[in-house]
Motif scaffolding. Structure first.
Motif, PDB file in Angstrom:
ATOM      1  N   VAL A  15       0.554  -1.215  -0.044  1.00 58.18           N
ATOM      2  CA  VAL A  15      -0.063  -0.024  -0.132  1.00 58.18           C
ATOM      3  C   VAL A  15       1.069   1.096  -0.474  1.00 58.18           C
ATOM      4  O   VAL A  15       0.567   2.708  -0.038  1.00 58.18           O
ATOM      5  CB  VAL A  15      -1.389   0.344   0.952  1.00 58.18           C
ATOM      6  CG1 VAL A  15      -1.729  -0.983   0.677  1.00 58.18           C
ATOM      7  CG2 VAL A  15      -0.270  -0.061   2.224  1.00 58.18           C
ATOM      8  N   ALA A  16       2.204   1.080   0.212  1.00 54.46           N
ATOM      9  CA  ALA A  16       3.687   2.610   0.192  1.00 54.46           C
ATOM     10  C   ALA A  16       4.695   1.573   0.567  1.00 54.46           C
ATOM     11  O   ALA A  16       4.963   0.796   0.386  1.00 54.46           O
ATOM     12  CB  ALA A  16       2.463   3.456   1.542  1.00 54.46           C
ATOM     13  N   ILE A  56       4.338   4.486  12.709  1.00 60.13           N
ATOM     14  CA  ILE A  56       4.751   2.913  12.529  1.00 60.13           C
ATOM     15  C   ILE A  56       5.873   3.797  11.405  1.00 60.13           C
ATOM     16  O   ILE A  56       6.943   3.078  11.460  1.00 60.13           O
ATOM     17  CB  ILE A  56       3.909   2.039  12.203  1.00 60.13           C
ATOM     18  CG1 ILE A  56       3.331   2.608  10.915  1.00 60.13           C
ATOM     19  CG2 ILE A  56       3.399   1.781  12.845  1.00 60.13           C
ATOM     20  CD1 ILE A  56       3.074   1.844   9.759  1.00 60.13           C
ATOM     21  N   VAL A  57       5.658   4.878  10.849  1.00 61.76           N
ATOM     22  CA  VAL A  57       6.736   5.442   9.518  1.00 61.76           C
ATOM     23  C   VAL A  57       7.929   5.462  10.377  1.00 61.76           C
ATOM     24  O   VAL A  57       8.803   5.523  10.044  1.00 61.76           O
ATOM     25  CB  VAL A  57       6.083   5.889   8.204  1.00 61.76           C
ATOM     26  CG1 VAL A  57       7.235   6.664   7.565  1.00 61.76           C
ATOM     27  CG2 VAL A  57       5.147   5.861   8.239  1.00 61.76           C
ATOM     28  N   ALA A  58       8.529   6.115  11.065  1.00 64.38           N
ATOM     29  CA  ALA A  58       8.499   7.695  12.136  1.00 64.38           C
ATOM     30  C   ALA A  58       9.803   6.221  12.865  1.00 64.38           C
ATOM     31  O   ALA A  58      11.422   6.476  13.017  1.00 64.38           O
ATOM     32  CB  ALA A  58       8.079   8.157  13.056  1.00 64.38           C
ATOM     33  N   ASP A  79      -2.009   9.051   5.810  1.00 60.91           N
ATOM     34  CA  ASP A  79      -1.476   9.757   6.542  1.00 60.91           C
ATOM     35  C   ASP A  79       0.601   9.029   6.577  1.00 60.91           C
ATOM     36  O   ASP A  79       1.340   9.576   5.928  1.00 60.91           O
ATOM     37  CB  ASP A  79      -0.869  10.925   7.939  1.00 60.91           C
ATOM     38  CG  ASP A  79      -1.865  12.094   7.526  1.00 60.91           C
ATOM     39  OD1 ASP A  79      -1.962  12.608   6.788  1.00 60.91           O
ATOM     40  OD2 ASP A  79      -2.293  12.446   9.278  1.00 60.91           O
ATOM     41  N   ALA A  80      -0.413   7.817   6.933  1.00 55.93           N
ATOM     42  CA  ALA A  80       1.148   7.255   6.644  1.00 55.93           C
ATOM     43  C   ALA A  80       1.272   6.564   5.466  1.00 55.93           C
ATOM     44  O   ALA A  80       2.325   6.728   4.948  1.00 55.93           O
ATOM     45  CB  ALA A  80       0.486   5.250   7.948  1.00 55.93           C
ATOM     46  N   ILE A  81       0.696   6.496   5.004  1.00 51.76           N
ATOM     47  CA  ILE A  81       0.892   5.850   3.810  1.00 51.76           C
ATOM     48  C   ILE A  81       1.047   7.263   2.634  1.00 51.76           C
ATOM     49  O   ILE A  81       2.313   6.595   2.521  1.00 51.76           O
ATOM     50  CB  ILE A  81      -0.443   5.663   2.418  1.00 51.76           C
ATOM     51  CG1 ILE A  81      -1.305   4.722   3.584  1.00 51.76           C
ATOM     52  CG2 ILE A  81      -0.418   5.636   1.462  1.00 51.76           C
ATOM     53  CD1 ILE A  81      -2.616   4.476   2.825  1.00 51.76           C
ATOM     54  N   ILE A  82       0.773   8.614   3.356  1.00 52.28           N
ATOM     55  CA  ILE A  82       2.057   9.793   2.412  1.00 52.28           C
ATOM     56  C   ILE A  82       3.259   9.602   2.920  1.00 52.28           C
ATOM     57  O   ILE A  82       4.246   9.720   2.303  1.00 52.28           O
ATOM     58  CB  ILE A  82       1.435  10.635   2.225  1.00 52.28           C
ATOM     59  CG1 ILE A  82      -0.122  10.767   1.591  1.00 52.28           C
ATOM     60  CG2 ILE A  82       2.478  11.863   2.624  1.00 52.28           C
ATOM     61  CD1 ILE A  82      -1.315  12.137   2.021  1.00 52.28           C
ATOM     62  N   LYS A  83       3.432   9.188   3.972  1.00 51.31           N
ATOM     63  CA  LYS A  83       5.131   9.557   5.071  1.00 51.31           C
ATOM     64  C   LYS A  83       5.728   8.454   4.294  1.00 51.31           C
ATOM     65  O   LYS A  83       6.682   8.516   3.756  1.00 51.31           O
ATOM     66  CB  LYS A  83       4.990   9.265   6.170  1.00 51.31           C
ATOM     67  CG  LYS A  83       6.262  10.212   6.667  1.00 51.31           C
ATOM     68  CD  LYS A  83       6.487  11.075   6.316  1.00 51.31           C
ATOM     69  CE  LYS A  83       7.630  11.968   7.396  1.00 51.31           C
ATOM     70  NZ  LYS A  83       8.840  12.988   6.460  1.00 51.31           N
ATOM     71  N   ALA A  84       5.101   7.219   4.264  1.00 50.63           N
ATOM     72  CA  ALA A  84       6.005   6.345   3.538  1.00 50.63           C
ATOM     73  C   ALA A  84       6.525   5.955   2.655  1.00 50.63           C
ATOM     74  O   ALA A  84       7.966   5.630   2.464  1.00 50.63           O
ATOM     75  CB  ALA A  84       5.043   4.871   3.759  1.00 50.63           C
TER      76      ALA A  84
END
Length: 111
Positions: A15-16, A56-58, A79-84
């Motif tokens: 997904v990312a 989780i990305v951080a 937001d997690a997808i964008i950051k990943a």
């Protein structure tokens, strides 16, 4: 084994972080408490969790893990997808339980 090979062998959905699928997988780690993951996950590991928010990305960046597998069918926050995607952290999803996912990882040689 690479993240891409892991996706294929375990029929995971990405997904990312498609840019990160060529990272080498060196082992596995499971945990849902982010402080435990930060203190114990090792570089190149696959992280199995039910957490699906941006933090989780951080943690993945901090620990330099190979990828994140979110189990139990949890939906990943946008937001997690964008950051990943920005950080080239592959987020993979599965409807399987964390227990079953870990069993499958061990079966294909990820320990």
């Amino acid at each position: 084994m690479t993240v891409k090979e892991l996706i294929e062998k375990l029929s995971l959905k990405i997904v990312a972080g498609e840019e990160g699928i060529n990272k080498e997988v060196k082992g596995g780690f499971t945990g849902d408490l982010l402080s435990v993951v930060m203190g114990n996950a090792k570089e190149g590991q696959v992280w199995v969790t039910i957490q699906s928010h941006i933090n989780i990305v951080a943690v993945a960046v901090l620990t330099n893990i190979a990828c994140i597998i979110v189990t139990e069918g949890f939906e990943i926050d946008q937001d997690a997808i964008i950051k990943a995607n920005e950080e080239d952290i592959s987020i993979l999803v599965s409807n399987k339980s964390s227990y079953d996912m870990i069993k499958e990882l061990i079966e294909i040689g990820i320990g």
